[in-house]
Design a protein around this motif. Structure first.
Motif, PDB file in Angstrom:
ATOM      1  N   UNK A  74       0.747  -1.236   0.068  1.00 12.38           N
ATOM      2  CA  UNK A  74       0.125  -0.163  -0.063  1.00 12.38           C
ATOM      3  C   UNK A  74       1.084   1.159  -0.008  1.00 12.38           C
ATOM      4  N   UNK A  75       1.855   1.269   0.737  1.00  7.84           N
ATOM      5  CA  UNK A  75       2.915   2.337   0.845  1.00  7.84           C
ATOM      6  C   UNK A  75       3.145   2.463  -0.770  1.00  7.84           C
ATOM      7  N   UNK A  76       3.649   1.216  -1.425  1.00  5.45           N
ATOM      8  CA  UNK A  76       4.099   1.698  -2.771  1.00  5.45           C
ATOM      9  C   UNK A  76       3.132   1.890  -3.500  1.00  5.45           C
ATOM     10  N   UNK A 111       6.365  11.615   1.446  1.00  9.51           N
ATOM     11  CA  UNK A 111       5.412  12.366   1.866  1.00  9.51           C
ATOM     12  C   UNK A 111       4.355  11.725   2.784  1.00  9.51           C
ATOM     13  N   UNK A 112       4.073  12.134   4.101  1.00  8.56           N
ATOM     14  CA  UNK A 112       3.535  11.527   5.095  1.00  8.56           C
ATOM     15  C   UNK A 112       2.137  10.640   4.848  1.00  8.56           C
ATOM     16  N   UNK A 113       1.846  11.119   3.481  1.00 10.33           N
ATOM     17  CA  UNK A 113       0.357  10.741   3.161  1.00 10.33           C
ATOM     18  C   UNK A 113       0.535   9.171   2.723  1.00 10.33           C
ATOM     19  N   UNK A 114       1.730   8.920   2.378  1.00 10.70           N
ATOM     20  CA  UNK A 114       2.225   7.445   2.142  1.00 10.70           C
ATOM     21  C   UNK A 114       1.772   6.623   3.364  1.00 10.70           C
ATOM     22  N   UNK A 115       2.290   6.804   4.354  1.00  9.33           N
ATOM     23  CA  UNK A 115       2.059   6.012   5.589  1.00  9.33           C
ATOM     24  C   UNK A 115       0.903   6.123   6.083  1.00  9.33           C
ATOM     25  N   UNK A 116       0.044   7.233   5.760  1.00  4.39           N
ATOM     26  CA  UNK A 116      -1.187   7.459   6.273  1.00  4.39           C
ATOM     27  C   UNK A 116      -2.046   6.613   5.540  1.00  4.39           C
ATOM     28  N   UNK A 117      -1.827   6.403   4.182  1.00  4.43           N
ATOM     29  CA  UNK A 117      -3.042   5.460   3.248  1.00  4.43           C
ATOM     30  C   UNK A 117      -2.622   4.106   3.739  1.00  4.43           C
ATOM     31  N   UNK A 118      -1.343   3.651   4.087  1.00  2.00           N
ATOM     32  CA  UNK A 118      -0.963   2.159   4.345  1.00  2.00           C
ATOM     33  C   UNK A 118      -1.482   2.009   5.600  1.00  2.00           C
ATOM     34  N   UNK A 164      -4.196   3.338   7.042  1.00  2.76           N
ATOM     35  CA  UNK A 164      -5.801   3.314   6.837  1.00  2.76           C
ATOM     36  C   UNK A 164      -6.125   1.884   6.338  1.00  2.76           C
ATOM     37  N   UNK A 165      -5.222   1.315   5.347  1.00  5.27           N
ATOM     38  CA  UNK A 165      -5.676   0.065   4.723  1.00  5.27           C
ATOM     39  C   UNK A 165      -5.436  -1.176   5.884  1.00  5.27           C
ATOM     40  N   UNK A 166      -4.450  -1.060   6.689  1.00  5.92           N
ATOM     41  CA  UNK A 166      -4.001  -1.988   7.649  1.00  5.92           C
ATOM     42  C   UNK A 166      -5.480  -2.010   8.933  1.00  5.92           C
ATOM     43  N   UNK A 167      -6.014  -0.767   8.980  1.00  2.00           N
ATOM     44  CA  UNK A 167      -6.993  -0.914   9.838  1.00  2.00           C
ATOM     45  C   UNK A 167      -8.201  -1.601   9.311  1.00  2.00           C
ATOM     46  N   UNK A 168      -8.542  -1.355   7.889  1.00  2.00           N
ATOM     47  CA  UNK A 168      -9.407  -1.942   7.337  1.00  2.00           C
ATOM     48  C   UNK A 168      -9.316  -3.587   7.176  1.00  2.00           C
ATOM     49  N   UNK A 218      -9.002  15.919  -7.546  1.00  2.00           N
ATOM     50  CA  UNK A 218      -9.566  17.199  -6.753  1.00  2.00           C
ATOM     51  C   UNK A 218      -8.517  18.562  -7.364  1.00  2.00           C
ATOM     52  N   UNK A 219      -9.276  19.359  -8.026  1.00  2.00           N
ATOM     53  CA  UNK A 219      -8.518  20.436  -8.547  1.00  2.00           C
ATOM     54  C   UNK A 219      -7.135  20.259  -8.888  1.00  2.00           C
ATOM     55  N   UNK A 220      -7.241  19.096  -9.844  1.00  2.00           N
ATOM     56  CA  UNK A 220      -5.975  18.649 -10.682  1.00  2.00           C
ATOM     57  C   UNK A 220      -4.898  18.074  -9.967  1.00  2.00           C
ATOM     58  N   UNK A 221      -5.291  17.549  -8.637  1.00  2.00           N
ATOM     59  CA  UNK A 221      -4.250  16.879  -7.692  1.00  2.00           C
ATOM     60  C   UNK A 221      -4.870  15.653  -7.351  1.00  2.00           C
ATOM     61  N   UNK A 222      -4.206  14.835  -7.038  1.00  2.00           N
ATOM     62  CA  UNK A 222      -4.454  13.296  -6.577  1.00  2.00           C
ATOM     63  C   UNK A 222      -4.769  13.577  -5.072  1.00  2.00           C
ATOM     64  N   UNK A 223      -5.992  12.983  -4.560  1.00  2.00           N
ATOM     65  CA  UNK A 223      -6.304  13.220  -3.100  1.00  2.00           C
ATOM     66  C   UNK A 223      -6.588  11.703  -2.865  1.00  2.00           C
ATOM     67  N   UNK A 224      -5.960  11.270  -1.644  1.00  2.00           N
ATOM     68  CA  UNK A 224      -6.154   9.975  -0.829  1.00  2.00           C
ATOM     69  C   UNK A 224      -6.907  10.023   0.337  1.00  2.00           C
ATOM     70  N   UNK A 225      -7.457  11.292   0.669  1.00  2.00           N
ATOM     71  CA  UNK A 225      -8.235  11.419   1.966  1.00  2.00           C
ATOM     72  C   UNK A 225      -9.077  10.445   2.295  1.00  2.00           C
ATOM     73  N   UNK A 226     -10.061   9.937   1.176  1.00  2.00           N
ATOM     74  CA  UNK A 226     -10.893   8.794   1.263  1.00  2.00           C
ATOM     75  C   UNK A 226     -10.569   7.437   0.699  1.00  2.00           C
ATOM     76  N   UNK A 227      -9.150   7.397   0.803  1.00  2.00           N
ATOM     77  CA  UNK A 227      -8.625   6.061   0.071  1.00  2.00           C
ATOM     78  C   UNK A 227      -9.571   4.793   0.658  1.00  2.00           C
ATOM     79  N   UNK A 228      -9.622   4.917   2.181  1.00  2.00           N
ATOM     80  CA  UNK A 228     -10.234   3.588   2.622  1.00  2.00           C
ATOM     81  C   UNK A 228     -11.081   4.215   3.872  1.00  2.00           C
ATOM     82  N   UNK A 229     -12.210   3.381   3.860  1.00  2.00           N
ATOM     83  CA  UNK A 229     -13.079   3.819   4.786  1.00  2.00           C
ATOM     84  C   UNK A 229     -12.887   3.758   6.376  1.00  2.00           C
TER      85      UNK A 229
END
Length: 814
Positions: free
Chosen positions: A379-381, A397-404, A406-410, A447-458
């Motif tokens: 997921x980090x990759x 970018x700290x968003x990499x770890x945040x998404x990874x 988030x997936x682990x929680x799910x 969103x506005x021409x940029x990738x957003x991962x804020x809703x990547x996982x529930x």
């Protein structure tokens, strides 16, 4: 010798034999006594475990498992892997003690002893092991348990052989009891041994994870467990509920009723006050997370698993589901602990939720989750490819770890869901992420021409999960008709639009449900595929050296590029199921669910257009700036299962990945079952789209076009080849109807005619290509079974993107 003297002699010999029989106390002198469910003795001097059996002809549970595994996802012998749950009993026959497994698959639930006996004698039992009585005292016997503990009870040798990793068998000279894990408790006795397997012919997977591939050493665990008391109330199964089941045949069933009985698998849970809307449980369900998981992973696993308390609260329980860190020194294979275990392997692989379940009733006694540790790195990759994470060189970018995380929680919540009884629910993504029991692809937004991962996982349990737990664990007062109440709960789900569709109806091959898929998003598979293609194009357009840290070999950009180029792989698997698809559910007679209906012609045509967009050269081609920055592989960084397969040696192949995608799309479309459905739906409704319509549409899209760009032309030729190969496979398939095979042959003849007519054009590479196709189809028609067609290269590993799905390249159902 007269008869009287002979009789006296025999009696004297028998008396001496009885006198020579040692007592258990005498036989176990100098050993360490461990009292518990079965009292046993550790004989350190001789390296043996002596078992005292005081419960002859008394059933108990026997479970074997792996305390220390092999470490290969491909082999499938993981640390913490549970074997099957078996009911066994010890029976004495003279000097022998037999460990017998009764046959609980066939029963007679009856007060008539003769009827019960008739069924019992009709079906085979299994004697799992035999022992010789070494001593006895006051109704108890002593046996040497060591041979059982040092045997291959888990089937390791068979697993190695089945996975083509060599021929191995246990080596007694290199195997021994493992004293630190000899433990005893009032309701369970635990044993463990170090088992070494020796042999030859070790396969590549085994060689990659063993220091010496001719000797494979694991630790095998054995548990003797007291059967649960009669306080558990089995719940009848319902195919609409989402729960796994146990099943058996009851031959005492009246003729007018179903002989097959099914009951829900679930934990024991009851309210202290069943009449109260909300009540604390008599005993909560408690899970423990592996102490070996590092932070921040451990906290993510705990948080995700705790989501289930939301569902139990919705079912009317307070503090019924508790998740904590494993107590220090506790054994994860101890049946008293429900465990979330952090499992390491040499390659990323599946996670799974298994359990120890009472085969008689379906009661889950122990939930056991195994989470593959490399999944978080995948997921980090993925996040690494989606963003430009190394703008500053080496700090991601700290968003990499945040998404990874988030997936682990799910993932933690998903696998725990299995261990509380729930099956996959792959249609829930159409209900707005209604269940964590789906396989979620990260939701990537522009969103506005940029990738957003804020809703990547529930973040939290879904509405279907809450409804399902209410159905499975609701504790009804005595004056409530449970069957009617449970049926009403299912009806309430329907009214809320909550649906349940599971594994066999959700794979890209064989199944036809257009809304239930693995790793998809959105209410419409086709609309989401078109949206995801836009996201993919944006990501590839912005892909650069900044996707890897400074100091990394530039060639390793390919590992980050792979999941970006293949970003749409699962969504196209969903879209292809719209072709020849049928909307349906697990309807029972009398419920309010709708009857099956064929997907409309408009939806099917939209799906076909989206799939043709996927295989257009503009989508298959790599942007020029990417091809310029990926050099050949340097020493020590060779190709792996995480890189593209190619035909250009160490150089990056710009065509093979496109060929791989095209091959997958064509093989999915012209799958034998799907092609047969397409042919038949046209016969049933002439206004519908049919197989020949699909062939003609694809033909027009691929053959009635020209490309000035030679790279695009090359990719289009590769896609044409894959269409031909897929039609050939369809023609040869015995799984297809004769009509589907006939229409496939007609399509091949159409392509042959076109190729023959266009083999002398102005473009040299096209001339060669069409002559090749014309000749290939001609050879095929002459001898279709003998012609070997070059298939598309298999893609890099995809599934498990998170859990237990099959590899994309297999094109087959589990």
């Amino acid at each position: 010798m007269n008869k009287r003297f002979f009789l006296i002699l025999v009696l004297m010999i028998g008396w001496q034999a009885v006198k020579a029989q040692k007592s258990i106390e005498e036989a176990t002198q100098g050993t360490e006594k461990k009292e518990g469910f079965f009292t046993y003795y550790w004989d350190e001097k001789n390296g043996k475990v002596w078992l005292e059996i005081d419960k002859l002809d008394t059933e108990f549970l026997y479970v074997n498992s792996l305390a220390a595994g092999v470490g290969s996802n491909d082999i499938g012998l993981d640390r913490g892997q549970l074997g099957g749950t078996q009911i066994v009993e010890f029976r004495r026959v003279g000097p022998k003690i037999l460990m017998v497994q009764p046959n609980y698959s066939y029963r007679a639930i009856s007060e008539n002893a003769d009827e019960v006996r008739a069924v019992k004698e009709a079906f085979a039992e299994s004697v799992l092991h035999g022992f010789t009585v070494a001593a006895e005292s006051e109704g108890s016997v002593l046996v040497d348990l060591t041979p059982l503990l040092l045997s291959d009870a888990h089937g390791v040798a068979n697993t190695l052989s089945r996975s083509r990793q060599g021929n191995f068998r246990p080596d007694a000279s290199r195997s021994a009891i493992y004293p630190p894990m000899l433990k005893n408790f009032p309701k369970n006795s635990e044993f463990e041994a170090t088992i070494t397997f020796t042999g030859s012919g070790a396969g590549g997977y085994l060689r990659s994870v063993t220091p010496s591939s001719d000797a494979v050493t694991v630790r095998m665990h054995h548990s003797f467990i007291e059967l649960p008391d009669n306080g558990y109330e089995p719940r009848k199964a319902d195919p609409r509920s989402g729960y796994g089941t146990i099943r058996y045949m009851d031959y005492a069933t009246p003729i007018q009723e179903n002989i097959v009985k099914q009951f829900t698998r679930r934990h024991r849970l009851a309210k202290k006050n069943p009449k109260a809307k909300v009540s604390e449980p008599v005993e909560p369900i408690r899970y423990y997370v592996d102490r070996g998981a590092p932070e921040p992973i451990k906290s993510a696993l705990i948080e995700g698993a705790r989501w289930w308390n939301q569902a139990f609260e919705a079912a009317g329980y307070k503090n019924a589901f508790i998740v904590e860190e494993m107590p220090e020194g506790a054994d994860p294979l101890d049946v008293r602990y429900n465990v979330i275990q952090w499992v390491h392997r040499s390659t990323r692989g599946w996670s799974y939720g298994s359990s120890v379940t009472d085969p008689r009733t379906g009661e889950i006694i122990k939930g056991h989750v195994s989470l593959g540790s490399l999944r978080v790195r995948q997921d980090f990759l993925i996040a690494q490819g989606l963003l430009t994470p190394y703008e500053n060189g080496t700090t991601p970018d700290p968003r990499l770890l945040e998404m990874a995380l988030a997936r682990l929680r799910q993932l933690s919540a998903h696998e725990v869901g299995h261990t509380i009884g729930l099956m996959h629910n792959y249609i829930s993504s159409t209900n707005g992420r209604a269940s964590v029991m789906d396989y979620p692809h990260p939701l990537i937004e522009l969103q506005n021409g940029q990738i957003s991962l804020k809703n990547a996982y529930d973040a939290g349990i879904g509405e279907w999960d809450k409804a399902a737990v209410t159905w499975g664990y609701q504790d009804f007062p005595d004056n409530v008709d449970e069957d009617k109440a449970l049926d009403q709960l299912i009806e309430d789900q329907f009214k809320k639009g909550l649906q349940f569709i599971t594994d066999s109806d959700s794979r890209p091959i064989g199944s036809s449900h257009p809304s239930s898929h693995l790793w998809d998003n959105g209410k419409s598979a086709v609309e989401e595929l078109n949206r995801l293609l836009q996201v993919r194009n944006h990501v590839l357009k912005n892909f650069s050296e900044k996707n890897i840290p400074v100091g990394a070999p530039l060639a390793t950009l390919e590992e980050v590029l792979v999941p970006m180029y293949m970003l749409h792989r699962y969504q196209l698997e969903g879209a292809v199921k719209v072709l020849g698809g049928t909307y349906y559910n697990y309807k029972l007679r009398g419920d309010s669910q709708p009857l099956p209906s064929t997907v409309s012609k408009e939806e099917q045509e939209a799906a076909l257009n989206a799939l043709l967009r996927v295989v257009s050269p503009t989508q298959l081609a790599f942007p020029e700036h990417i091809l310029k920055i990926i050099p050949p592989r340097p020493p020590g960084f060779g190709r792996s299962r995480e890189t593209f397969n190619g035909r250009t040696g160490i150089d990056f192949d710009p065509v093979a990945p496109g060929e791989t995608v095209a091959g997958a799309v064509m093989s999915y479309i012209f799958n034998a079952q799907r092609a047969t459905r397409l042919a038949q739906q046209k016969a049933m409704n002439p206004e519908q789209i049919g197989l020949t319509d699909v062939i003609n549409t694809i033909f027009s899209s691929l053959f009635n076009v020209t490309y000035a760009n030679p790279y695009y032309l090359h990719l289009n030729h590769a896609t044409q080849n894959q269409m031909v190969a897929a039609l050939m496979d369809l023609y040869k398939s015995n799984s297809a109807s004769t009509q589907a095979r006939a229409e496939a042959l007609n399509g091949l003849l159409k392509i042959k005619q076109f190729a023959g007519n266009n083999a002398n054009g102005s473009e040299a590479s096209s001339n060669a290509h069409y002559r090749y196709l014309n000749h290939l189809i001609e050879l095929f028609i002459m001898n279709p079974q003998e012609l070997e067609v070059q298939n598309a290269l298999s893609p890099p590993d995809g599934s498990p993107i998170g859990m237990e799905a099959e590899s994309w390249c297999s094109f087959s159902d589990n």
